[in-house]
Design a protein around this motif. Structure first.
Motif, PDB file in Angstrom:
ATOM      1  N   ILE A 122      46.889  35.586  32.224  1.00 53.74           N
ATOM      2  CA  ILE A 122      46.615  36.723  33.105  1.00 53.74           C
ATOM      3  C   ILE A 122      47.934  37.313  33.604  1.00 53.74           C
ATOM      4  CG2 ILE A 122      44.352  35.895  33.849  1.00 53.74           C
ATOM      5  CD1 ILE A 122      45.755  34.593  36.241  1.00 53.74           C
ATOM      6  N   TYR A 123      47.870  38.517  34.171  1.00 46.27           N
ATOM      7  CA  TYR A 123      49.112  39.127  34.639  1.00 46.27           C
ATOM      8  C   TYR A 123      48.831  40.124  35.746  1.00 46.27           C
ATOM      9  CZ  TYR A 123      48.178  43.589  32.262  1.00 46.27           C
ATOM     10  OH  TYR A 123      47.638  44.794  31.892  1.00 46.27           O
ATOM     11  N   GLU A 124      49.905  40.575  36.382  1.00 44.66           N
ATOM     12  CA  GLU A 124      49.848  41.677  37.346  1.00 44.66           C
ATOM     13  C   GLU A 124      51.099  42.529  37.186  1.00 44.66           C
ATOM     14  OE1 GLU A 124      47.648  42.823  39.664  1.00 44.66           O
ATOM     15  OE2 GLU A 124      46.190  41.337  39.019  1.00 44.66           O
ATOM     16  N   THR A 176      45.193  38.819  45.315  1.00 48.40           N
ATOM     17  CA  THR A 176      43.748  38.546  45.318  1.00 48.40           C
ATOM     18  C   THR A 176      43.181  38.735  43.916  1.00 48.40           C
ATOM     19  OG1 THR A 176      43.618  39.291  47.595  1.00 48.40           O
ATOM     20  CG2 THR A 176      41.547  39.264  46.371  1.00 48.40           C
ATOM     21  N   ARG A 177      43.610  39.826  43.244  1.00 46.03           N
ATOM     22  CA  ARG A 177      43.096  40.075  41.883  1.00 46.03           C
ATOM     23  C   ARG A 177      43.599  39.011  40.909  1.00 46.03           C
ATOM     24  NH1 ARG A 177      44.063  45.897  39.359  1.00 46.03           N
ATOM     25  NH2 ARG A 177      46.177  45.120  39.139  1.00 46.03           N
ATOM     26  N   LEU A 178      44.856  38.576  41.070  1.00 45.68           N
ATOM     27  CA  LEU A 178      45.402  37.544  40.180  1.00 45.68           C
ATOM     28  C   LEU A 178      44.601  36.248  40.301  1.00 45.68           C
ATOM     29  CD1 LEU A 178      47.908  36.901  38.279  1.00 45.68           C
ATOM     30  CD2 LEU A 178      48.892  35.813  40.290  1.00 45.68           C
ATOM     31  N   THR A 212      34.462  55.176  30.784  1.00 47.84           N
ATOM     32  CA  THR A 212      34.819  53.956  31.521  1.00 47.84           C
ATOM     33  C   THR A 212      36.124  54.163  32.305  1.00 47.84           C
ATOM     34  OG1 THR A 212      35.754  53.060  29.457  1.00 47.84           O
ATOM     35  CG2 THR A 212      33.546  52.314  30.112  1.00 47.84           C
ATOM     36  N   GLU A 213      37.256  54.177  31.591  1.00 47.55           N
ATOM     37  CA  GLU A 213      38.552  54.357  32.264  1.00 47.55           C
ATOM     38  C   GLU A 213      39.551  54.849  31.220  1.00 47.55           C
ATOM     39  OE1 GLU A 213      40.171  50.612  33.738  1.00 47.55           O
ATOM     40  OE2 GLU A 213      39.316  49.500  32.066  1.00 47.55           O
ATOM     41  N   CYS A 214      40.846  54.666  31.451  1.00 44.94           N
ATOM     42  CA  CYS A 214      41.863  55.047  30.461  1.00 44.94           C
ATOM     43  C   CYS A 214      42.501  53.768  29.908  1.00 44.94           C
ATOM     44  CB  CYS A 214      42.890  55.972  31.089  1.00 44.94           C
ATOM     45  SG  CYS A 214      42.169  57.497  31.733  1.00 44.94           S
ATOM     46  N   SER A 215      43.483  53.914  29.021  1.00 45.07           N
ATOM     47  CA  SER A 215      44.006  52.718  28.347  1.00 45.07           C
ATOM     48  C   SER A 215      44.652  51.741  29.327  1.00 45.07           C
ATOM     49  CB  SER A 215      45.006  53.108  27.262  1.00 45.07           C
ATOM     50  OG  SER A 215      46.111  53.768  27.836  1.00 45.07           O
ATOM     51  N   SER A 216      45.325  52.255  30.355  1.00 38.01           N
ATOM     52  CA  SER A 216      45.912  51.345  31.348  1.00 38.01           C
ATOM     53  C   SER A 216      45.846  51.957  32.744  1.00 38.01           C
ATOM     54  CB  SER A 216      47.351  50.992  30.962  1.00 38.01           C
ATOM     55  OG  SER A 216      48.114  52.165  30.862  1.00 38.01           O
ATOM     56  N   SER A 217      44.733  52.624  33.008  1.00 38.49           N
ATOM     57  CA  SER A 217      44.547  53.251  34.323  1.00 38.49           C
ATOM     58  C   SER A 217      43.066  53.569  34.520  1.00 38.49           C
ATOM     59  CB  SER A 217      45.378  54.535  34.409  1.00 38.49           C
ATOM     60  OG  SER A 217      45.093  55.362  33.309  1.00 38.49           O
ATOM     61  N   ASN A 218      42.702  53.871  35.756  1.00 37.85           N
ATOM     62  CA  ASN A 218      41.321  54.258  36.068  1.00 37.85           C
ATOM     63  C   ASN A 218      41.200  55.775  36.059  1.00 37.85           C
ATOM     64  OD1 ASN A 218      41.617  51.507  38.070  1.00 37.85           O
ATOM     65  ND2 ASN A 218      39.868  51.658  36.715  1.00 37.85           N
ATOM     66  N   GLY A 267      41.052  48.583  39.653  1.00 35.08           N
ATOM     67  CA  GLY A 267      42.429  48.991  39.937  1.00 35.08           C
ATOM     68  C   GLY A 267      42.734  48.996  41.428  1.00 35.08           C
ATOM     69  N   ILE A 268      43.921  48.547  41.739  1.00 36.24           N
ATOM     70  CA  ILE A 268      44.364  48.549  43.141  1.00 36.24           C
ATOM     71  C   ILE A 268      44.559  50.005  43.598  1.00 36.24           C
ATOM     72  CG2 ILE A 268      46.153  47.721  44.748  1.00 36.24           C
ATOM     73  CD1 ILE A 268      44.893  45.365  43.261  1.00 36.24           C
ATOM     74  N   THR A 269      45.167  50.810  42.726  1.00 40.28           N
ATOM     75  CA  THR A 269      45.398  52.220  43.076  1.00 40.28           C
ATOM     76  C   THR A 269      44.055  52.939  43.220  1.00 40.28           C
ATOM     77  OG1 THR A 269      47.242  51.968  41.544  1.00 40.28           O
ATOM     78  CG2 THR A 269      46.915  54.151  42.496  1.00 40.28           C
ATOM     79  N   ARG A 270      43.119  52.624  42.323  1.00 40.34           N
ATOM     80  CA  ARG A 270      41.763  53.196  42.408  1.00 40.34           C
ATOM     81  C   ARG A 270      41.193  52.969  43.804  1.00 40.34           C
ATOM     82  NH1 ARG A 270      36.768  50.941  42.227  1.00 40.34           N
ATOM     83  NH2 ARG A 270      35.052  52.071  41.222  1.00 40.34           N
ATOM     84  N   SER A 322      47.026  54.519  38.542  1.00 40.73           N
ATOM     85  CA  SER A 322      47.542  53.183  38.236  1.00 40.73           C
ATOM     86  C   SER A 322      48.791  52.926  39.052  1.00 40.73           C
ATOM     87  CB  SER A 322      47.858  53.017  36.743  1.00 40.73           C
ATOM     88  OG  SER A 322      49.134  53.525  36.449  1.00 40.73           O
ATOM     89  N   THR A 323      49.183  51.673  39.043  1.00 38.58           N
ATOM     90  CA  THR A 323      50.379  51.233  39.770  1.00 38.58           C
ATOM     91  C   THR A 323      51.596  52.060  39.400  1.00 38.58           C
ATOM     92  OG1 THR A 323      49.537  49.009  40.033  1.00 38.58           O
ATOM     93  CG2 THR A 323      51.930  49.236  39.948  1.00 38.58           C
ATOM     94  N   THR A 324      51.776  52.322  38.119  1.00 36.35           N
ATOM     95  CA  THR A 324      52.988  53.036  37.711  1.00 36.35           C
ATOM     96  C   THR A 324      52.780  54.550  37.665  1.00 36.35           C
ATOM     97  OG1 THR A 324      52.348  52.505  35.457  1.00 36.35           O
ATOM     98  CG2 THR A 324      54.101  51.181  36.432  1.00 36.35           C
TER      99      THR A 324
END
Ligand code: PDD
Length: 283
Positions: A29-31, A48-50, A177-183, A204-207, A241-243
């Motif tokens: 897993i990762y963050e 929390t998500r990790l 649903t969402e995008c490749s690496s974002s909501n 997503g945290i940003t979501r 997303s985060t980035t």
């Protein structure tokens, strides 16, 4: 400097066991965490998500939240990232190394790896927006787990690039649903629409930050699935997303979204998000 399995090393000195299950199976897993002005943004939500991801893949972690917080802080110090720097922290935990079998070996020790890297905010793109391509969601059915197994995400992002777009909007049987690496969010008549936080998307945290900011500022949010027809007649689209933060999407499959420029609701949420960053890192 990278932190790997208890050691601080330079990139070229890092080693991975040939039978590390992260490497062989994507079993881990990762963050990805944002650092603004040398400070971790939404760190508790990422932790929390990790821990949730770990539970969902039946990985028991020998580290506490405090241990991981200490590690993150040390990474910033060792890499001389201080007040003026925007960067990202990547932290992954693989199940560890064991002779290769598919089921989960007993007594295996998880391997942690983390690094930070300077990364500026995408300020120019936030003004212009990105183009998107609609693509079938070919990923597995547990997209809520932030797993190292990202081949589906890699391929859908590449399909979008091959089609000349900057990112993919994914659909399963016509449901977005969402995008490749974002909501993904759609705006219709001033209200937000986004897929509910089920097993079909990453939570997503940003979501969540954007949903909370929207609600706190009188913008109605529908966490309800919608289809391609709804997407195509949205007034505005943006991803989070985060980035990428709150990134406008200005075209889908070569057709303009709205007037082809970032819309007023998106722009307002960008401003609220920016204020939230500012408030969070200056406390
Ligand atoms: N991606 N959906 C997917 C499939 C993601 O991979 C991500 C994050 C998100 C947004 O989540 P958050 O707001 O917590 O960053 C949604 C990270 C940034 C990545 O893999 O690089």
């Amino acid at each position: 400097m990278f932190y790997i399995d208890g050691k601080w090393v330079e990139a070229g000195q890092a080693t991975v066991h040939p039978e590390d299950r992260g490497y062989n199976f994507g079993d881990g897993i990762y963050e990805v965490v944002r650092i603004y002005n040398g400070r971790l943004y939404q760190w508790d939500a990422h932790l929390t998500r990790l821990f949730r991801s770990a539970r969902e893949i039946r990985l028991s972690l020998p580290w506490s939240a405090d241990d991981l917080t200490r590690l993150a802080t040390e990474l910033l110090v060792k890499n001389n990232l201080t007040e003026q720097d925007d960067s990202v922290l990547y932290l992954q935990i693989s199940r560890g190394a064991a002779p290769r079998v598919h089921d989960i070996p007993n007594g295996i020790k998880p391997v942690i790896m983390a690094f930070v890297r300077p990364k500026a905010r995408p300020v120019e793109d936030l003004k212009k927006g990105w183009t998107a391509q609609l693509i079938e969601d070919i990923r597995w059915l547990r997209c809520d787990i932030k797993t190292l197994n990202l081949l589906g995400a890699v391929l859908v992002k590449q399909y979008a690039k091959d089609a000349g777009a900057q990112d993919s909007i994914l659909h399963r049987n016509g449901i977005i649903t969402e995008c490749s690496s974002s909501n993904l969010f759609a705006v219709k008549n001033g209200e937000l629409h986004t897929h509910p936080a089920t097993h079909l998307i990453l939570h997503g945290i940003t979501r969540q930050v954007v949903i909370d900011l929207a609600k706190a500022n009188g913008i109605v949010v529908h966490e309800k699935a919608f289809d391609i027809a709804f997407l195509k007649q949205a007034d505005e689209l943006f991803l989070t997303s985060t980035t990428a933060e709150v990134m406008p999407l200005v075209s889908v499959d070569g057709e303009a979204v709205g007037n082809g420029r970032p819309g007023p609701v998106t722009t307002r949420l960008q401003a609220l998000f920016e204020q939230h960053i500012y408030d969070s890192v200056l406390v």
